[in-house]
Scaffold this motif. Sequence first.
Motif, short mmCIF file in Angstrom:
data_model
loop_
_atom_site.label_atom_id
_atom_site.label_comp_id
_atom_site.label_asym_id
_atom_site.label_seq_id
_atom_site.Cartn_x
_atom_site.Cartn_y
_atom_site.Cartn_z
N ARG A 10 0.86 -1.19 0.00
CA ARG A 10 0.00 0.00 0.00
C ARG A 10 0.89 1.24 0.00
NH1 ARG A 10 -5.30 1.20 0.90
NH2 ARG A 10 -5.62 3.37 1.47
N GLN A 11 0.93 1.94 -1.12
CA GLN A 11 1.77 3.12 -1.29
C GLN A 11 1.04 4.41 -0.94
OE1 GLN A 11 5.07 3.10 -2.30
NE2 GLN A 11 4.99 0.89 -2.06
N SER A 12 -0.26 4.44 -1.10
CA SER A 12 -1.04 5.65 -0.89
C SER A 12 -1.59 5.72 0.52
CB SER A 12 -2.22 5.69 -1.86
OG SER A 12 -1.76 5.70 -3.18
N PRO A 13 -1.78 6.94 1.03
CA PRO A 13 -2.42 7.09 2.34
C PRO A 13 -3.88 6.62 2.27
CG PRO A 13 -1.39 9.15 1.61
CD PRO A 13 -1.35 8.21 0.46
N THR A 14 -4.39 6.26 3.41
CA THR A 14 -5.80 5.87 3.49
C THR A 14 -6.66 7.12 3.33
OG1 THR A 14 -5.96 6.22 5.87
CG2 THR A 14 -5.23 4.02 5.13
N SER A 15 -7.96 6.95 3.16
CA SER A 15 -8.85 8.11 3.02
C SER A 15 -8.86 8.93 4.30
CB SER A 15 -10.25 7.66 2.63
OG SER A 15 -10.78 6.79 3.59
N ASP A 16 -8.79 8.28 5.47
CA ASP A 16 -8.71 9.04 6.73
C ASP A 16 -7.40 9.82 6.82
OD1 ASP A 16 -11.19 8.28 7.64
OD2 ASP A 16 -10.43 6.65 8.92
N LEU A 18 -5.61 10.90 4.33
CA LEU A 18 -5.71 12.02 3.37
C LEU A 18 -6.59 13.15 3.90
CD1 LEU A 18 -5.93 10.20 -0.06
CD2 LEU A 18 -4.09 11.69 0.76
N ARG A 19 -7.67 12.81 4.57
CA ARG A 19 -8.55 13.82 5.17
C ARG A 19 -7.77 14.63 6.20
NH1 ARG A 19 -10.65 13.40 9.77
NH2 ARG A 19 -10.56 11.13 9.84
N ILE A 20 -7.01 13.95 7.03
CA ILE A 20 -6.20 14.63 8.05
C ILE A 20 -5.14 15.50 7.38
CG2 ILE A 20 -4.54 14.26 9.92
CD1 ILE A 20 -6.23 11.67 10.56
N TRP A 21 -4.47 14.97 6.38
CA TRP A 21 -3.45 15.70 5.64
C TRP A 21 -4.02 16.98 5.03
CZ3 TRP A 21 1.25 17.05 4.77
CH2 TRP A 21 1.63 17.60 3.56
N GLY A 23 -6.72 18.59 5.84
CA GLY A 23 -7.08 19.52 6.90
C GLY A 23 -5.87 20.27 7.43
N PHE A 24 -4.78 19.56 7.61
CA PHE A 24 -3.53 20.17 8.08
C PHE A 24 -3.03 21.21 7.07
CE2 PHE A 24 1.16 20.03 7.94
CZ PHE A 24 1.45 20.50 9.20
N ILE A 25 -2.95 20.82 5.81
CA ILE A 25 -2.44 21.72 4.77
C ILE A 25 -3.35 22.94 4.60
CG2 ILE A 25 -2.06 21.92 2.25
CD1 ILE A 25 0.20 20.54 3.84
N GLU A 26 -4.65 22.71 4.51
CA GLU A 26 -5.58 23.82 4.31
C GLU A 26 -5.56 24.78 5.49
OE1 GLU A 26 -9.24 21.80 3.42
OE2 GLU A 26 -8.52 21.20 1.43
N THR A 27 -5.44 24.25 6.70
CA THR A 27 -5.40 25.11 7.89
C THR A 27 -4.10 25.90 7.94
OG1 THR A 27 -6.82 23.57 9.08
CG2 THR A 27 -5.54 25.12 10.41
N THR A 28 -2.98 25.27 7.68
CA THR A 28 -1.71 26.00 7.72
C THR A 28 -1.66 27.06 6.62
OG1 THR A 28 -0.56 24.27 6.47
CG2 THR A 28 -0.36 24.21 8.88
N GLN A 29 -2.21 26.75 5.45
CA GLN A 29 -2.25 27.75 4.37
C GLN A 29 -3.13 28.94 4.77
OE1 GLN A 29 -3.44 25.30 1.05
NE2 GLN A 29 -1.33 24.94 0.42
N ALA A 30 -4.27 28.67 5.35
CA ALA A 30 -5.17 29.75 5.77
C ALA A 30 -4.52 30.58 6.87
CB ALA A 30 -6.50 29.17 6.25
N LEU A 31 -3.87 29.93 7.82
CA LEU A 31 -3.19 30.65 8.90
C LEU A 31 -2.06 31.50 8.34
CD1 LEU A 31 -2.85 31.14 11.93
CD2 LEU A 31 -1.48 29.05 12.03
N ASN A 32 -1.25 30.93 7.45
CA ASN A 32 -0.17 31.71 6.84
C ASN A 32 -0.71 32.89 6.05
OD1 ASN A 32 2.14 30.40 7.79
ND2 ASN A 32 2.02 28.84 6.20
#
Length: 159
Positions: A10-16, A18-21, A23-32
């Motif tokens: 399994r090379q790809s992240p699970t759907s959970d 990816l959801r966490i990822w 959320g992390f990226i979108e939140t850090t981008q919004a904060l920045n």
Amino acid sequence: MTEDTPSRSRQSPTSDELRIWRGFIETTQALNARLSARLHEESALSPGDYAVLLALSEADGHRLRSSELADAVGWERSRLSHHIRRMEARDLIRRDDCAVDYRGAEVVRTDEGAQAFRSASVPHLRAVRELFVDALTPAQLEQVEEITVALRTHVAPDR
């Protein structure tokens, strides 16, 4: 392979994951984005200007070799070179010949740069408190620190 053993294929992240990822990226981008906008509105400095001035403010004599400054702000040297040119044009920094290596130059914070950094720091730190610190409990802040240390160690073990 047992049910308890994760599949190595399994090379790809699970759907959970990816959801966490996301959320992390979108939140850090919004904060920045919010922090960058506030910094620029309240000081006319960009986040890059602030990062360079912070590194120089913390350096002995408020000066660093270009390579040291690039490492301090985490940039490629070409990006730093272009940014330094723009900051020089605004008299925030200057380049001096290096005293120990005639082939090199040091980036030096000017008096104007020191004043711009001081003027930007209070509102910037207030924005950090309002947008980041105040949103989290002390326990959550500790968790964020643990997570960032783990990520930094994983992606940049030498830093």
